[in-house]
Motif scaffolding. Structure first.
Motif, PDB file in Angstrom:
ATOM      1  N   THR B  53       0.872  -1.350   0.065  1.00  0.00           N
ATOM      2  CA  THR B  53      -0.075  -0.154   0.092  1.00  0.00           C
ATOM      3  C   THR B  53       1.072   1.083  -0.378  1.00  0.00           C
ATOM      4  OG1 THR B  53      -1.412  -1.313   1.457  1.00  0.00           O
ATOM      5  CG2 THR B  53      -1.711   1.371   1.186  1.00  0.00           C
ATOM      6  N   SER B  54       1.929   1.582   0.539  1.00  0.00           N
ATOM      7  CA  SER B  54       2.508   2.267   0.745  1.00  0.00           C
ATOM      8  C   SER B  54       3.046   2.369  -0.762  1.00  0.00           C
ATOM      9  CB  SER B  54       4.064   2.689   1.927  1.00  0.00           C
ATOM     10  OG  SER B  54       4.816   1.577   1.551  1.00  0.00           O
ATOM     11  N   PHE B  57       0.272   4.515  -2.731  1.00  0.00           N
ATOM     12  CA  PHE B  57       0.102   4.925  -2.877  1.00  0.00           C
ATOM     13  C   PHE B  57       0.557   6.358  -2.460  1.00  0.00           C
ATOM     14  CE2 PHE B  57      -4.337   2.548  -2.239  1.00  0.00           C
ATOM     15  CZ  PHE B  57      -5.299   3.137  -2.469  1.00  0.00           C
ATOM     16  N   ASP B  58       1.568   5.298  -2.139  1.00  0.00           N
ATOM     17  CA  ASP B  58       3.470   6.749  -2.033  1.00  0.00           C
ATOM     18  C   ASP B  58       3.677   7.089  -2.953  1.00  0.00           C
ATOM     19  OD1 ASP B  58       4.390   8.905  -0.560  1.00  0.00           O
ATOM     20  OD2 ASP B  58       4.032   8.021   1.425  1.00  0.00           O
ATOM     21  N   GLY B  61       2.715   7.305  -6.455  1.00  0.00           N
ATOM     22  CA  GLY B  61       0.726   7.713  -6.170  1.00  0.00           C
ATOM     23  C   GLY B  61       0.183   7.964  -7.545  1.00  0.00           C
ATOM     24  N   THR B  64      -1.889   5.529  -9.499  1.00  0.00           N
ATOM     25  CA  THR B  64      -3.053   5.097  -8.548  1.00  0.00           C
ATOM     26  C   THR B  64      -4.005   5.936  -9.421  1.00  0.00           C
ATOM     27  OG1 THR B  64      -1.263   4.123  -6.367  1.00  0.00           O
ATOM     28  CG2 THR B  64      -4.109   4.687  -6.507  1.00  0.00           C
TER      29      THR B  64
END
Lengths: 159, 94
Positions: B53-54, B57-58, B61, B64
């Motif tokens: 997830t990191s 979404f980071d 990014g 996504t």
């Protein structure tokens, strides 16, 4: 598609709908701690709505949930996602910077690094983006199935 | 006859794909600098326990963001394609 299924299936779908939605929101909210995330959780929630569409009459479903609501979910999810990414720029960071991480505020709890049991209030902007993507996917997949089912029922009535 | 041909094709395809899958060395990527960086610093820099997830979404990014836009475009296309039309309404071409 214009007929509803038997009472057993409708009751089971009504009961399962709540558990599916709760499980989907669990996956979305715990996206930064456990496997899953916004896309997966949103797909699970959309599965719950699709279960209701399949089990009930389409008109009954549209009486409970409007198409407009799903469209608004879709749009607000995308706007929240891009807004969270853009909010870093006025604060002096770059686009998509995780500006909430480790600040102590919302989702900013400092984690003990290494193996830990997992704390919900961590990871900065990642949970916010998870929620945004979850809302967007739930609205998007539901509205796709809703439009397709409306087309089928309209076609059957026209024949 | 068609069943025999289909069966032979299935067996040949399965053997070829399985051979290709087995012959790939697993777990020894040639370049692992990026993976090591994410695994070492991911939790410290993002605070998320879930490294996937990191990354999604980071660190990545933009990917996504594009994915969300693809989903939005798909919904837009479906809503245009499955638009409910009135009985008498007809398209006018100019």
């Amino acid at each position: 598609m214009s007929d509803s299924m038997s009472k057993i299936i409708r009751t089971t779908a009504d009961v399962m709908f709540m558990f599916i939605v709760v499980f989907g929101f669990y996956i979305v909210l715990h996206g930064h701690l456990t496997p899953g995330g916004g896309f997966q959780g949103g797909a699970v929630i959309a599965t719950g709505f699709i279960l209701l569409i399949v089990a009930h009459k389409l008109d009954d479903f549209l009486g409970w949930f409007k198409k407009k609501a799903f469209q608004n979910f879709e749009m607000s999810g995308l706007v929240l996602f891009i807004g969270t990414a853009l909010a870093a720029i006025p604060l002096g960071y770059l686009f998509f910077r995780n500006f909430l991480c480790g600040t102590g505020g919302l989702f900013g709890q400092v984690v003990p690094y290494g193996i830990n049991p997992g704390f919900l209030n961590t990871a900065g902007t990642i949970p916010i983006m998870n929620i945004a993507v979850g809302i967007e996917v739930l609205g998007g997949l539901s509205i796709i199935i809703l439009y397709m089912t409306s087309g089928i029922s309209n076609h059957e009535e026209g024949e | 006859m068609r069943t025999v041909v289909a069966g032979i094709t299935l067996v040949v395809l399965a053997v070829a794909l399985l051979y290709a899958a087995v012959s790939i060395p697993f777990g020894n990527p040639a370049m692992s600098d990026m993976d090591d960086y994410f695994i070492t610093n991911g939790q410290e820099q993002t605070g998320a326990n879930n490294i996937v997830t990191s990354i999604v979404f980071d660190y990545r990014g933009f990917d996504t963001l594009g994915e969300a836009c693809v989903l939005f475009t798909a919904v837009f296309g479906v809503s245009v394609l499955f638009r409910l039309r009135k009985k008498e309404e007809d398209y006018e071409y100019e």
